[in-house]
Enzyme design. Structure first.
Site, PDB file in Angstrom:
ATOM      1  N   HIS A  34       0.825  -1.205   0.000  1.00 32.07           N
ATOM      2  CA  HIS A  34       0.000   0.000   0.000  1.00 32.07           C
ATOM      3  C   HIS A  34       0.860   1.257   0.000  1.00 32.07           C
ATOM      4  O   HIS A  34       1.284   1.718   1.058  1.00 32.07           O
ATOM      5  CB  HIS A  34      -0.904   0.000   1.233  1.00 32.07           C
ATOM      6  CG  HIS A  34      -1.747  -1.226   1.358  1.00 32.07           C
ATOM      7  ND1 HIS A  34      -1.256  -2.431   1.817  1.00 32.07           N
ATOM      8  CD2 HIS A  34      -3.059  -1.440   1.074  1.00 32.07           C
ATOM      9  CE1 HIS A  34      -2.224  -3.335   1.818  1.00 32.07           C
ATOM     10  NE2 HIS A  34      -3.324  -2.768   1.373  1.00 32.07           N
ATOM     11  N   PRO A  62      -6.325  -5.175  11.586  1.00 31.87           N
ATOM     12  CA  PRO A  62      -7.767  -4.965  11.716  1.00 31.87           C
ATOM     13  C   PRO A  62      -8.023  -3.504  12.107  1.00 31.87           C
ATOM     14  O   PRO A  62      -7.744  -3.114  13.239  1.00 31.87           O
ATOM     15  CB  PRO A  62      -8.187  -5.920  12.834  1.00 31.87           C
ATOM     16  CG  PRO A  62      -7.012  -6.803  13.072  1.00 31.87           C
ATOM     17  CD  PRO A  62      -5.801  -6.032  12.639  1.00 31.87           C
ATOM     18  N   LEU A  63      -8.511  -2.731  11.189  1.00 25.56           N
ATOM     19  CA  LEU A  63      -8.654  -1.289  11.407  1.00 25.56           C
ATOM     20  C   LEU A  63      -9.509  -0.980  12.633  1.00 25.56           C
ATOM     21  O   LEU A  63     -10.508  -1.662  12.892  1.00 25.56           O
ATOM     22  CB  LEU A  63      -9.276  -0.635  10.177  1.00 25.56           C
ATOM     23  CG  LEU A  63      -8.341  -0.506   8.966  1.00 25.56           C
ATOM     24  CD1 LEU A  63      -9.145  -0.313   7.682  1.00 25.56           C
ATOM     25  CD2 LEU A  63      -7.357   0.630   9.164  1.00 25.56           C
ATOM     26  N   ASP A  90      -9.096   6.980   7.738  1.00 29.11           N
ATOM     27  CA  ASP A  90     -10.541   6.943   7.467  1.00 29.11           C
ATOM     28  C   ASP A  90     -11.175   5.614   7.884  1.00 29.11           C
ATOM     29  O   ASP A  90     -12.250   5.582   8.478  1.00 29.11           O
ATOM     30  CB  ASP A  90     -10.794   7.171   5.969  1.00 29.11           C
ATOM     31  CG  ASP A  90     -10.290   8.533   5.512  1.00 29.11           C
ATOM     32  OD1 ASP A  90     -10.645   9.538   6.141  1.00 29.11           O
ATOM     33  OD2 ASP A  90      -9.516   8.571   4.533  1.00 29.11           O
ATOM     34  N   ILE A 148      -9.857   9.434   0.831  1.00 29.85           N
ATOM     35  CA  ILE A 148      -9.803   8.260  -0.056  1.00 29.85           C
ATOM     36  C   ILE A 148      -9.696   7.016   0.807  1.00 29.85           C
ATOM     37  O   ILE A 148      -9.015   7.035   1.833  1.00 29.85           O
ATOM     38  CB  ILE A 148      -8.528   8.307  -0.955  1.00 29.85           C
ATOM     39  CG1 ILE A 148      -8.432   9.605  -1.736  1.00 29.85           C
ATOM     40  CG2 ILE A 148      -8.446   7.086  -1.866  1.00 29.85           C
ATOM     41  CD1 ILE A 148      -9.265   9.702  -2.967  1.00 29.85           C
ATOM     42  N   ARG A 204     -18.693 -17.940  39.290  1.00 30.80           N
ATOM     43  CA  ARG A 204     -18.480 -16.484  39.160  1.00 30.80           C
ATOM     44  C   ARG A 204     -18.241 -15.868  40.537  1.00 30.80           C
ATOM     45  O   ARG A 204     -17.450 -14.940  40.692  1.00 30.80           O
ATOM     46  CB  ARG A 204     -19.645 -15.796  38.442  1.00 30.80           C
ATOM     47  CG  ARG A 204     -20.952 -15.842  39.173  1.00 30.80           C
ATOM     48  CD  ARG A 204     -22.036 -14.975  38.543  1.00 30.80           C
ATOM     49  NE  ARG A 204     -23.329 -15.307  39.106  1.00 30.80           N
ATOM     50  CZ  ARG A 204     -24.336 -14.459  39.245  1.00 30.80           C
ATOM     51  NH1 ARG A 204     -24.201 -13.211  38.834  1.00 30.80           N
ATOM     52  NH2 ARG A 204     -25.470 -14.847  39.753  1.00 30.80           N
ATOM     53  N   HIS A 215     -21.776 -16.409  33.267  1.00 30.38           N
ATOM     54  CA  HIS A 215     -23.062 -16.792  32.678  1.00 30.38           C
ATOM     55  C   HIS A 215     -22.778 -17.679  31.465  1.00 30.38           C
ATOM     56  O   HIS A 215     -23.081 -17.347  30.332  1.00 30.38           O
ATOM     57  CB  HIS A 215     -23.887 -15.552  32.322  1.00 30.38           C
ATOM     58  CG  HIS A 215     -24.224 -14.705  33.517  1.00 30.38           C
ATOM     59  ND1 HIS A 215     -23.258 -14.097  34.281  1.00 30.38           N
ATOM     60  CD2 HIS A 215     -25.413 -14.384  34.075  1.00 30.38           C
ATOM     61  CE1 HIS A 215     -23.837 -13.434  35.272  1.00 30.38           C
ATOM     62  NE2 HIS A 215     -25.142 -13.597  35.179  1.00 30.38           N
ATOM     63  N   HIS A 226     -29.116 -14.539  25.521  1.00 31.21           N
ATOM     64  CA  HIS A 226     -28.120 -14.454  26.584  1.00 31.21           C
ATOM     65  C   HIS A 226     -27.478 -15.801  26.915  1.00 31.21           C
ATOM     66  O   HIS A 226     -26.722 -15.908  27.873  1.00 31.21           O
ATOM     67  CB  HIS A 226     -28.754 -13.862  27.847  1.00 31.21           C
ATOM     68  CG  HIS A 226     -28.918 -12.374  27.767  1.00 31.21           C
ATOM     69  ND1 HIS A 226     -29.555 -11.762  26.712  1.00 31.21           N
ATOM     70  CD2 HIS A 226     -28.495 -11.379  28.588  1.00 31.21           C
ATOM     71  CE1 HIS A 226     -29.532 -10.450  26.908  1.00 31.21           C
ATOM     72  NE2 HIS A 226     -28.890 -10.205  28.028  1.00 31.21           N
ATOM     73  N   ARG A 274     -23.105 -18.910  36.232  1.00 35.73           N
ATOM     74  CA  ARG A 274     -23.970 -17.995  36.966  1.00 35.73           C
ATOM     75  C   ARG A 274     -24.515 -18.683  38.214  1.00 35.73           C
ATOM     76  O   ARG A 274     -24.618 -18.078  39.275  1.00 35.73           O
ATOM     77  CB  ARG A 274     -25.127 -17.583  36.063  1.00 35.73           C
ATOM     78  CG  ARG A 274     -26.164 -16.742  36.779  1.00 35.73           C
ATOM     79  CD  ARG A 274     -27.485 -16.783  36.033  1.00 35.73           C
ATOM     80  NE  ARG A 274     -28.482 -15.972  36.686  1.00 35.73           N
ATOM     81  CZ  ARG A 274     -29.781 -16.235  36.647  1.00 35.73           C
ATOM     82  NH1 ARG A 274     -30.221 -17.282  35.971  1.00 35.73           N
ATOM     83  NH2 ARG A 274     -30.628 -15.459  37.257  1.00 35.73           N
TER      84      ARG A 274
HETATM   85  C1  LIG Z   1     -11.371  -4.347  10.162  1.00 38.58           C
HETATM   86  C2  LIG Z   1     -10.830  -4.201   8.789  1.00 38.58           C
HETATM   87  N1  LIG Z   1     -11.680  -4.222   7.743  1.00 38.58           N
HETATM   88  C3  LIG Z   1     -11.204  -4.123   6.490  1.00 38.58           C
HETATM   89  C4  LIG Z   1      -9.875  -4.005   6.245  1.00 38.58           C
HETATM   90  C5  LIG Z   1      -9.345  -3.942   4.830  1.00 38.58           C
HETATM   91  N2  LIG Z   1      -8.838  -2.607   4.530  1.00 38.58           N
HETATM   92  C6  LIG Z   1      -7.553  -2.297   4.641  1.00 38.58           C
HETATM   93  S1  LIG Z   1      -7.243  -0.675   4.328  1.00 38.58           S
HETATM   94  C7  LIG Z   1      -8.875  -0.376   3.990  1.00 38.58           C
HETATM   95  C8  LIG Z   1      -9.327   0.994   3.601  1.00 38.58           C
HETATM   96  C9  LIG Z   1      -8.809   1.959   4.557  1.00 38.58           C
HETATM   97  O1  LIG Z   1      -8.926   3.252   4.085  1.00 38.58           O
HETATM   98  P1  LIG Z   1      -8.095   4.375   4.834  1.00 38.58           P
HETATM   99  O2  LIG Z   1      -8.069   4.052   6.251  1.00 38.58           O
HETATM  100  O3  LIG Z   1      -8.656   5.660   4.413  1.00 38.58           O
HETATM  101  O4  LIG Z   1      -6.633   4.177   4.273  1.00 38.58           O
HETATM  102  P2  LIG Z   1      -6.053   4.872   2.954  1.00 38.58           P
HETATM  103  O5  LIG Z   1      -6.805   4.307   1.802  1.00 38.58           O
HETATM  104  O6  LIG Z   1      -6.251   6.315   3.095  1.00 38.58           O
HETATM  105  O7  LIG Z   1      -4.631   4.431   2.931  1.00 38.58           O
HETATM  106  C10 LIG Z   1      -9.622  -1.525   4.133  1.00 38.58           C
HETATM  107  C11 LIG Z   1     -11.063  -1.605   3.895  1.00 38.58           C
HETATM  108  C12 LIG Z   1      -9.024  -3.992   7.370  1.00 38.58           C
HETATM  109  N3  LIG Z   1      -7.708  -3.907   7.267  1.00 38.58           N
HETATM  110  N4  LIG Z   1      -9.535  -4.067   8.614  1.00 38.58           N
HETATM  111 MG   LIG Z   2      -8.009   7.373   3.655  1.00 42.90          MG
END
Ligand SMILES: Cc1ncc(C[n+]2csc(CCOP(=O)(O)OP(=O)(O)O)c2C)c(N)n1
Ligand SMILES: [Mg+2]
Length: 673
Positions: free
Chosen positions: A30, A118-119, A156, A188, A357, A463, A475, A531
């Site tokens: 990237h 994981p974002l 983003d 973007i 618990r 639980h 639950h 529980r």
């Molecule tokens: C939880 C999660 N969902 C989906 C992805 C796949 N993914 C990686 S980057 C991205 C887009 C992110 O966009 P942005 O944060 O704006 O990064 P930029 O394109 O500006 O580099 C996605 C959907 C991920 N890494 N983590």
């Molecule tokens: Mg971006």
């Protein structure tokens, strides 16, 4: 003397060239985001981030948490400039055996403070680390912790992830003024412009959540510098710098036209002539791109000298503090040693026939008294998940007061878990967090990351079964144990079970399970607790065997006709069934397996001793049958489990309706003969 803006710009271009070149060589990765964020990371590292170049794990260093792991090339390029990676390693981005993995993997000695990918989770790691720094400042008095700043780099994607809201809520509520987030707002993302999916006023949102917010040009070094100064000076609030950045800053297409602000640069090499044009445009040599410019070397050599001076002053302050507070200093060293705390479990008194618990609450009471660096959290269930056993002996964090050790996370299980991960990443504290087992579903992505990073976070899930009863199927966990036991089977990169999962069978087993969890400093641990009350295991049971993961319960017959296997409260149901079977002349062994993963680590001889091949077996689980099928081979017996969602009714009725009774154990076992 301040660095000249032209040198800072040159260094940022250097990062852009290195990042784009690493991706180009790897033929994947990237480049776009990395190129846009280069100006911020460069100003941060060349002028603000305080760390010891000679001692990367200095406890009170500033931390930099990267949330968008796909921007790894930006981080690695920056870490090349400060000597943590070689240019050769950078050029080996994403290759087998290379430390420059596709997404950064936790390695503080190399300057990577968290695994990311994981974002969104990174937002909460940073919040957790900021909490840890506040906790350590309050509990040690070491002046360095009060000077520490936690920086987070978000994008983003992370802002769109729901966890960002949880993290921001907590940071705002707790007034974490040691936290500075930089939002790379480049409009973007992977497949679209952000406006297609996002029409919010992010600045207003964060302000409403109690943050100080600035909006700047994210590619302007002077504005970045001023913004960081202001952010660091904010008192009583976390700070967000929204940097309007240009995706693919400086990139050109093959025809020489601009390749900026283009989704295509998000996740693919610039490619061929576009790459060459870009490197030339940024002042590099496309034939020999893995270079650090001379003036950039000077910039970072000067920062290195500056850091040595800053750090030596900080060490002098720490030394004076340590001399005046030798006990606190020794304690701090112990807390950061990674060693398991010493605990006198004889102080833990359990009630007979208690719910596990509640037994856990007794353990937590002991931990509150004996483990001064433990932080316990709950997602608004402390009186149900019994983390209040800890809370009763301390106070909850609040803005300006971190003298307690309880973290009220609110109803936000993933956020809570990730904050605990952040505390663990920071080091110096041992975090634990509780909620209902069924809501572990909301935490799974965090458990996975804690497991990958090998962090000793403790998960407390109560639980544990359909015996939640009247609350009904929403639950009542069914498949959750099977899921978490898959994590127990998954090995980490050190070849260990990636999570230790314990489901104790009675109050005293609970003490042993907690002891195992506290001893385990190399992976996360999970405790699955009931529980409802559970009858004690038979008199004379040897609880020290819980540490083996599975063992023969006291009162079992020699040369059994059948072996009954379970974990948790089903063990006591089997005991009741065993009584009926014995009355009918059968010789019965009962085996408690609080952790199959741990049991499978024992010698083959021991496993055979407990569960010998060829003897009939019957398993009972409140989870899916698969939960126990690894212990009860089809050829040797059957497993009684739950194969549907649960139902709403008093739990004793459910036990009857669903077959969790002594009589049904008797009936099912007789079918094997
Ligand atoms: C939880 C999660 N969902 C989906 C992805 C796949 N993914 C990686 S980057 C991205 C887009 C992110 O966009 P942005 O944060 O704006 O990064 P930029 O394109 O500006 O580099 C996605 C959907 C991920 N890494 N983590
Ligand atoms: Mg971006």
């Amino acid at each position: 003397m301040a660095n000249s803006i032209s040198v800072l710009n040159h260094a940022a271009d250097n990062i852009r060239i290195l990042a784009a070149s690493a991706v180009e060589k790897a033929k994947s990765g990237h480049p776009g985001g990395a190129m846009g964020g280069a100006d911020f990371i460069n100003v941060l590292y060349s002028e603000y981030l305080t760390y010891d170049p000679g001692n990367p794990t200095w406890a009170a260093r500033d931390r930099f948490f990267l949330d968008p792991g796909h921007m790894a090339p930006m981080l690695y390029a920056q870490l090349c400039l400060i000597g943590k990676y070689s240019l050769e390693e950078l050029a080996n981005l994403r290759q087998w055996g290379s430390p420059t993995t596709g997404h950064p993997e936790f390695d503080p000695t190399r300057g990577v403070e968290n695994t990311s990918g994981p974002l969104g989770q990174g937002h909460a790691y940073a919040v957790g680390a900021a909490i840890a720094a506040k906790f350590l400042a309050a509990h040690t008095g070491n002046p360095s912790f009060a000077k520490e700043t936690i920086y987070a780099y978000i994008s983003d994607g992370g802002v769109q992830e729901e966890i960002s809201q949880g993290a921001a809520r907590i940071a705002g509520t707790l007034g974490l003024d040691n936290l500075v987030m930089f939002y790379d707002s480049n409009d973007i993302q992977l497949s679209t412009e952000t406006k297609v999916v996002m029409n919010e006023d992010t600045a207003a949102k964060y302000r409403a959540l109690g943050w100080d917010v600035q909006v700047i040009d994210g590619n302007d070094a002077a504005q970045i510098r001023t913004a960081i100064e202001k952010a660091k000076a904010v008192k009583g609030k976390p700070a967000l710098i929204i940097g309007k950045c240009i995706m693919g800053k400086g990139a050109l297409k093959e025809d020489g036209s601009s390749y900026e602000r283009n989704c295509k640069t998000h996740g693919a090499p610039l490619g061929g002539d576009a790459y060459k044009n870009t490197v030339k445009n940024l002042g590099g040599d496309p034939e020999n791109p893995f270079q650090i410019f001379d003036d950039v070397k000077v910039l970072y050599a000067r920062r290195d000298e500056e850091l040595k001076k800053i750090v030596s002053e900080r060490y002098a302050e720490e030394k004076a503090w340590a001399a005046a507070n030798p006990e606190k200093a020794a304690q701090q060293a112990e807390w950061f040693s990674g060693k398991a705390p010493k605990i006198d479990w004889s102080k833990c008194v359990q009630k007979d026939n208690d719910a596990t618990r509640s037994a856990s609450a007794a353990c937590l009471g002991v931990l509150a008294e004996q483990v001064p660096n433990m932080v316990v959290a709950s997602a608004d269930l402390s009186n149900s998940d019994k983390t209040d056993g800890f809370l009763k002996k301390t106070t909850a964090f609040q803005a300006g007061d971190f003298s307690g050790a309880f973290f009220q996370a609110g109803v936000a299980e993933l956020t809570m878990a990730c904050c605990c991960i952040g505390m663990s990443l920071h080091g110096g504290v041992i975090p634990a967090c509780g909620t209902f087992f069924v809501f572990s579903d909301y935490m799974k992505p965090a458990v996975r990351m804690a497991a990958l990073m090998e962090l000793p976070v403790k998960f407390i899930w109560t639980h544990d079964a359909f015996r939640v009863g009247e609350d009904g199927p929403t639950h009542e966990p069914v498949e959750q144990e099977a899921q978490i036991r898959l994590m127990e089977k998954l090995k980490n990169h050190h070849g260990k079970n990636s999570v230790l999962v314990m489901r104790p069978a009675d109050a005293k087993e609970t003490t042993e399970a907690w002891a195992a969890a506290m001893n385990n400093m190399s992976t996360p641990s999970a405790l699955i607790l009931s529980r409802q009350n559970i009858a004690n295991l038979p008199e004379g049971n040897d609880y020290s065997q819980v540490a083996k993961g599975g063992y023969i319960v006291a009162g079992s017959d020699a040369n059994p006709d059948v072996i009954l296997v379970a974990s948790g409260s089903e063990v006591s149901t089997l005991e009741a069934g065993a009584k009926l079977l014995r009355e009918a002349g059968k010789k019965v062994r009962v085996v408690s397996v609080p952790s199959e993963g741990l049991f499978r680590q024992q010698s083959k001889e021991y496993q055979q001793k407990v569960l010998p091949t060829g003897v009939k077996k019957f398993g009972m689980t409140a989870g899916l049958p698969v939960t126990l099928q690894g212990l009860v081979p089809e050829a040797e017996g059957t497993v009684w489990g739950l194969e549907s969602f649960g139902f709403s009714a008093p739990y004793k009725v459910l036990d009857e309706k669903l077959g969790y009774t002594a009589e049904n154990v008797f009936e099912q076992v007789n079918k094997l003969f």
